[in-house]
Write a protein that holds these residues in place. Sequence first.
Motif, PDB file in Angstrom:
ATOM      1  N   LEU A   1       0.868  -1.176   0.000  1.00  0.00           N
ATOM      2  CA  LEU A   1       0.000   0.000   0.000  1.00  0.00           C
ATOM      3  C   LEU A   1       0.907   1.228   0.000  1.00  0.00           C
ATOM      4  O   LEU A   1       1.793   1.345   0.851  1.00  0.00           O
ATOM      5  N   THR A   2       0.699   2.104  -0.959  1.00  0.00           N
ATOM      6  CA  THR A   2       1.521   3.320  -1.019  1.00  0.00           C
ATOM      7  C   THR A   2       0.597   4.525  -0.941  1.00  0.00           C
ATOM      8  O   THR A   2      -0.385   4.606  -1.682  1.00  0.00           O
ATOM      9  N   ILE A   3       0.882   5.434  -0.026  1.00  0.00           N
ATOM     10  CA  ILE A   3      -0.016   6.574   0.175  1.00  0.00           C
ATOM     11  C   ILE A   3       0.727   7.898  -0.030  1.00  0.00           C
ATOM     12  O   ILE A   3       1.866   8.057   0.405  1.00  0.00           O
TER      13      ILE A   3
ATOM     14  N   GLY B   1       2.763  -6.046  12.052  1.00  0.00           N
ATOM     15  CA  GLY B   1       3.533  -6.674  10.974  1.00  0.00           C
ATOM     16  C   GLY B   1       3.673  -5.806   9.740  1.00  0.00           C
ATOM     17  O   GLY B   1       3.877  -6.303   8.632  1.00  0.00           O
ATOM     18  N   VAL B   2       3.557  -4.482   9.937  1.00  0.00           N
ATOM     19  CA  VAL B   2       3.648  -3.559   8.797  1.00  0.00           C
ATOM     20  C   VAL B   2       5.092  -3.101   8.612  1.00  0.00           C
ATOM     21  O   VAL B   2       5.735  -2.652   9.564  1.00  0.00           O
ATOM     22  N   ARG B   3       5.585  -3.224   7.413  1.00  0.00           N
ATOM     23  CA  ARG B   3       6.909  -2.684   7.107  1.00  0.00           C
ATOM     24  C   ARG B   3       6.728  -1.304   6.469  1.00  0.00           C
ATOM     25  O   ARG B   3       6.072  -1.183   5.431  1.00  0.00           O
ATOM     26  N   VAL B   4       7.274  -0.298   7.091  1.00  0.00           N
ATOM     27  CA  VAL B   4       7.078   1.072   6.605  1.00  0.00           C
ATOM     28  C   VAL B   4       8.321   1.559   5.857  1.00  0.00           C
ATOM     29  O   VAL B   4       9.443   1.357   6.299  1.00  0.00           O
TER      30      VAL B   4
ATOM     31  N   GLU C   1      13.642   1.480  10.330  1.00  0.00           N
ATOM     32  CA  GLU C   1      14.486   0.475  11.004  1.00  0.00           C
ATOM     33  C   GLU C   1      13.663  -0.428  11.909  1.00  0.00           C
ATOM     34  O   GLU C   1      13.831  -1.641  11.917  1.00  0.00           O
ATOM     35  N   LEU C   2      12.773   0.188  12.668  1.00  0.00           N
ATOM     36  CA  LEU C   2      11.949  -0.546  13.627  1.00  0.00           C
ATOM     37  C   LEU C   2      11.111  -1.629  12.949  1.00  0.00           C
ATOM     38  O   LEU C   2      10.871  -2.695  13.519  1.00  0.00           O
ATOM     39  N   THR C   3      10.647  -1.340  11.731  1.00  0.00           N
ATOM     40  CA  THR C   3       9.720  -2.259  11.061  1.00  0.00           C
ATOM     41  C   THR C   3      10.394  -3.065   9.952  1.00  0.00           C
ATOM     42  O   THR C   3       9.720  -3.781   9.217  1.00  0.00           O
ATOM     43  N   ALA C   4      11.715  -2.954   9.859  1.00  0.00           N
ATOM     44  CA  ALA C   4      12.428  -3.575   8.727  1.00  0.00           C
ATOM     45  C   ALA C   4      12.253  -5.089   8.662  1.00  0.00           C
ATOM     46  O   ALA C   4      12.363  -5.692   7.592  1.00  0.00           O
TER      47      ALA C   4
ATOM     48  N   THR D   1       4.125   2.166   2.157  1.00  0.00           N
ATOM     49  CA  THR D   1       5.079   3.176   1.717  1.00  0.00           C
ATOM     50  C   THR D   1       4.405   4.540   1.770  1.00  0.00           C
ATOM     51  O   THR D   1       3.305   4.716   1.241  1.00  0.00           O
ATOM     52  N   ILE D   2       5.049   5.467   2.454  1.00  0.00           N
ATOM     53  CA  ILE D   2       4.488   6.808   2.619  1.00  0.00           C
ATOM     54  C   ILE D   2       5.294   7.774   1.756  1.00  0.00           C
ATOM     55  O   ILE D   2       6.514   7.900   1.929  1.00  0.00           O
ATOM     56  N   ALA D   3       4.605   8.422   0.829  1.00  0.00           N
ATOM     57  CA  ALA D   3       5.263   9.379  -0.071  1.00  0.00           C
ATOM     58  C   ALA D   3       5.227  10.756   0.577  1.00  0.00           C
ATOM     59  O   ALA D   3       4.167  11.364   0.729  1.00  0.00           O
ATOM     60  N   LEU D   4       6.388  11.235   0.976  1.00  0.00           N
ATOM     61  CA  LEU D   4       6.484  12.475   1.763  1.00  0.00           C
ATOM     62  C   LEU D   4       7.547  13.379   1.136  1.00  0.00           C
ATOM     63  O   LEU D   4       8.695  12.974   1.000  1.00  0.00           O
ATOM     64  N   ASN D   5       7.160  14.559   0.752  1.00  0.00           N
ATOM     65  CA  ASN D   5       7.957  15.411  -0.139  1.00  0.00           C
ATOM     66  C   ASN D   5       8.320  14.608  -1.381  1.00  0.00           C
ATOM     67  O   ASN D   5       9.467  14.539  -1.799  1.00  0.00           O
TER      68      ASN D   5
END
Length: 245
Positions: free
Chosen positions: A62-64, A101-104, A126-129, A137-141
């Motif tokens: 999921l990419t936002i 269980g989400v990898r960010v 790192e925490l969710t690797a 995936t969070i699209a930021l800037n």
Amino acid sequence: MAPKDKTDRAGGRGPRHVAIIMDGNGRWAQARGRPRLFGHHAGAKRVREIVEACPDLGVKYLTIFAFSTENWKRTQVEVAGLMSLFRRYITKEARALKAEGVRVRFIGDRVRLDKKLQALMDELEELTAGNDRVHLTIALNYGGRDEVARATKRLAQDVAAGRLDPETVDEETLPKYLDTCVLPDPDLVIRTSGEARISNFLLWQSAYAEYEFIDTLWPDFSAQIFADLVLAYGTRERRFGGVKA
Ligand code: IPE
Ligand code: IPE
Ligand code: MG
């Protein structure tokens, strides 16, 4: 493509990667006579429910779209409010995301973001690797053109340094330099709020994506609407330039 679980609600025919342009927060707030930031806070609250709906629907990625390279044009108050919301969101959601269980991952140009936010983004990645249930995936800037420009710069540097032979450059080469290099292309792109444009989102990656433009404003988006769109995707016929099999 890895085989999907036939037992998911989409019967294995759903999109593996869904990307969402979360639009309409400002109008949602305005309709309630509230400041735009009220809409952004309401919008941020919708994300968890959508992420949690993914595994059951067979959506692995999921990419936002949270903030575009063009969103700096907004007032200083709105931009600062959004940056503060991102910091708070990461701090507040980190533990739940890890436990679920989400990898960010984050895509976009981090350099222009404040150092504190950059550090929080690095920490959450790192925490969710080690997670693999859902890849968020969070699209930021993030801007598609900016991403291609940054990728091209690094590709050119590799050519100049003799690490890459320009004769070997083909359409498999550039994606390796994009922020999304480890992600599959999106199968379905959803945009809320009634606007039928992509506003510089995943330009290269969405070449063959299916699109859904829906009128719902992002703070009103729900797991039910998401499920309906994912299930409807399963009935579409993608041809990729070929003819019906
Ligand atoms: C989307 O909502 C969120 C961001 C772009 C950060 P908008 O803020 O664009 O909401 P509208 O389009 O003005 O209603
Ligand atoms: C796209 O929405 C960016 C995000 C959702 C983060 P915008 O509201 O910025 O797009 P335009 O200005 O309507 O094209
Ligand atoms: Mg908008």
